[in-house]
Enzyme design. Structure first.
Site, PDB file in Angstrom:
ATOM      1  N   ASP A  11     -55.442 -55.408 -95.010  1.00 35.14           N
ATOM      2  CA  ASP A  11     -53.786 -56.005 -94.827  1.00 35.14           C
ATOM      3  C   ASP A  11     -53.173 -56.005 -93.930  1.00 35.14           C
ATOM      4  OD1 ASP A  11     -52.396 -55.083 -97.717  1.00 35.14           O
ATOM      5  OD2 ASP A  11     -52.170 -53.195 -97.420  1.00 35.14           O
ATOM      6  N   ASP A 130     -46.683 -56.830-108.434  1.00 37.92           N
ATOM      7  CA  ASP A 130     -46.400 -55.858-108.484  1.00 37.92           C
ATOM      8  C   ASP A 130     -45.798 -55.097-109.166  1.00 37.92           C
ATOM      9  OD1 ASP A 130     -47.963 -56.227-106.137  1.00 37.92           O
ATOM     10  OD2 ASP A 130     -46.285 -56.417-104.442  1.00 37.92           O
TER      11      ASP A 130
END
Lengths: 251, 204
Positions: A11, A130
Site C-alpha cells: 500500500d 472489498d
C-alpha cells in the site's frame, strides 16, 4: 500443475509503503523499490502496488513508484488505487504495470472494465472487491471501504467476469490487518461462482492461514502485505509449508 | 541488433526492460523494411489473436524472409501462437504458418477449479529425448509465468509441455531457429531471463 500464487502487496502513499489495520492507522513500512528488490529474490510470485494517496499531486508520483518497482522485478506487477479512466490505466501500464486493478471506478462505470479488456486483454484487468459480512451475505464496499455499494460480492464478481475482468482481487474488510486468517467462506463463495482466478486478501497472519485459503477457500492466489514487509514470515518457509500440505507452489 | 516487433498488442515495457537488462541491442522497427540485416526477431504479444492482423503481407514476407535466411525468430505468448497456422480465437486471421498445427481454447473445468484463463506459474516438462537450445540450462519442472486462454498443440516441435488440469499444450516450441514460448519469459524471474539469454546467444 498450476501453482498457487503468493502475492506481496504494497500500500503506497506519497511514494512510500504504508500498512493500515482495517484501512486505518497507517504506519510507515519502507521504500517500494527496496521492498520489491527483496521480493524478487525471496520467491514472491507477483507484486501488487496499491496507491492509497488521496491527493492529486501524490497520485502523479504513482507512475514514478511503478517505474522504480518495475525496474527491480521480473515478476508480474499489478497496480491499483485511483484508476478511473483509460488514461489513468495507460499511465501505469506504460510505467511498467502488467495489470491494473479497478475498484470504485469499476462499479461506477463498469464499461471501463470492457474498454480496458479490449485494449490490453482481460489478463491485464483485475477487478478489486472489498467485501464485508452482512449476516450470511457479503456486501461490497467502495471508496476505500467507506461506502456500502448496495451490491452482493458474488453477484458483482460474476458481472465483472462477464464484462471482461481477468481476475478478482477479493479483500475481506472484516479481516484486513487483523492477522486472524483469510475469510475462507467469502473467498470460496466468490471463487466457485466465477471461472477466472480469485486472489484472496485480508487477514494473513501465518502460514496456516495460507493453507486454509488455498484449500477451504478455493483461492487461486493469496495476497498479504505486512507479514512480508516486516519479514515476519519467510516466503521460502511459507512455500515449503504449503508444499508439505500438498499445495502446488513455485519453489 | 534485435528487432522487437510492435503490433500494438499491449505493452512492450517488460520485454524492453528484460532485453535492456541482458545488454541486448534492440529496436522497434517502424516498417517491415527495417528487418533487413537484423540478427534476430522477437514477436511479443499479450491480448487477442486478431491483433496479429496488424502484421500485414509486407511484415509477413519480411519475417518469413528473415526465417528463410536463418535469422532466429522468437514468438512470445500470442506471438508464439501466431507461428502456427492459426487460432480458434480468430479463425479468419491466419498465422505465419512456420509451424504446423492450430491453437485452440483451453477448456478448463470449473467444477474442478481448473480456470481459464490459465494464469500463474506452471512447470515446463520437456518431452522424452527433446533437446533445446532455448531451454539450455533450464531444469525440467522449472516454473514460468503464463497468462492465456488459447494454446498451441504438442507436436514434434514441442520442447516443453505444460499441463493445466487435464489439458497439455506446448509451452515452448523450437524448429531450427524458430522459437516460441507460450509463457512470459520477461516476467518469469531468473528462469525467464535464462531463456531470453539463450535466444540472444543463438542470435550471435
Amino acid at each position: 500443475m498450476l501453482s498457487k500464487r503468493v502475492i506481496a502487496c504494497m500500500d503506497v502513499r506519497d511514494g512510500q509503503v504504508v500498512k493500515g489495520v482495517q484501512f486505518q492507522d497507517l504506519r510507515h513500512a519502507g521504500d517500494p523499490a527496496e521492498l520489491a528488490k527483496r521480493y524478487n529474490v525471496e520467491g514472491i510470485d507477483e507484486v501488487v502496488v496499491l496507491d492509497i494517496t488521496a491527493t492529486l499531486e501524490g497520485r502523479r508520483t504513482l507512475a514514478d513508484t511503478v517505474r522504480a518497482v518495475a525496474a527491480e522485478i521480473f515478476l508480474p506487477l499489478a497496480v491499483g488505487g485511483g484508476i478511473r479512466s483509460e488514461s489513468d490505466a495507460a499511465t501505469v501500464i506504460e510505467a511498467g504495470a502488467d495489470k491494473v486493478s479497478l475498484n470504485t471506478a469499476a462499479l461506477k462505470q463498469p464499461e471501463l472494465i470492457t474498454a480496458l479488456a479490449n485494449r490490453y486483454g482481460s489478463q491485464a484487468v483485475i477487478v478489486a472487491i472489498d467485501a464485508k459480512r452482512h449476516d450470511d451475505r457479503f456486501a461490497v464496499y467502495v471508496r476505500s471501504g467507506s461506502t456500502d455499494a448496495a451490491r452482493d460480492a458474488v453477484e458483482w464478481a460474476r458481472e465483472a467476469e462477464a464484462r471482461g475482468a481477468g481476475e478478482i482481487l477479493l479483500t475481506s474488510m472484516d479481516r484486513d490487518g487483523t492477522k486472524s486468517g483469510f475469510d475462507c467462506a467469502l473467498t470460496a463463495a466468490v471463487s466457485r461462482a466465477v471461472n477466472i482466478p480469485v486472489i484472496a486478501s485480508g487477514g494473513a497472519g501465518g502460514v496456516e492461514h495460507f493453507v486454509d485459503v488455498f484449500t477451504d477457500g478455493c483461492a487461486d492466489a493469496a495476497l498479504a502485505a505486512s507479514i512480508f514487509h516486516y519479514a515476519e514470515s519467510s516466503v521460502h518457509e511459507l512455500k515449503v509449508h504449503l508444499r508439505d500440505h500438498g499445495i502446488p507452489v513455485r519453489l | 541488433m534485435i528487432a522487437l516487433v510492435d503490433y500494438k498488442a499491449g505493452n512492450l515495457t517488460s520485454v524492453r526492460k528484460a532485453l535492456g537488462t541482458l545488454g541486448a541491442a534492440f529496436f522497434t522497427p517502424e516498417s517491415s523494411a527495417e528487418l533487413e540485416g537484423v540478427d534476430g526477431v522477437i514477436v511479443p504479444g499479450v491480448g487477442h489473436f486478431s491483433s496479429t492482423a496488424h502484421l500485414d503481407a509486407g511484415w509477413r514476407q519480411a519475417i518469413e524472409g528473415r526465417v528463410l535466411a536463418g535469422v532466429p525468430l522468437l514468438g512470445i505468448c500470442v506471438g508464439m501462437q501466431w507461428l502456427f497456422e492459426g487460432s480458434e480465437e480468430s479463425p479468419d486471421c491466419p498465422g505465419l504458418g512456420v509451424l504446423p498445427g492450430h491453437c485452440t481454447r483451453l477448456a478448463g473445468n470449473q467444477a474442478a477449479g481448473v480456470k481459464v484463463p490459465h494464469v500463474g506459474w506452471n512447470a515446463l516438462v520437456p518431452p522424452a529425448g527433446a533437446s533445446s537450445r532455448l531451454l539450455a540450462g533450464v531444469a525440467p519442472g522449472a516454473q514460468v509465468y503464463f497468462t492465456h486462454s488459447y494454446a498451441g498443440p504438442v507436436t514434434n516441435d514441442c520442447v516443453a509441455a505444460t499441463t493445466h488440469g487435464t489439458e497439455t499444450f506446448s509451452a515452448a516450441v523450437e524448429r531450427g531457429k524458430v522459437f516460441g514460448v507460450q509463457f512470459h519469459p520477461e516476467k518469469s524471474s531468473d528462469v525467464g531471463l535464462r531463456i531470453l539469454t539463450n535466444f540472444l546467444e543463438v542470435c550471435r
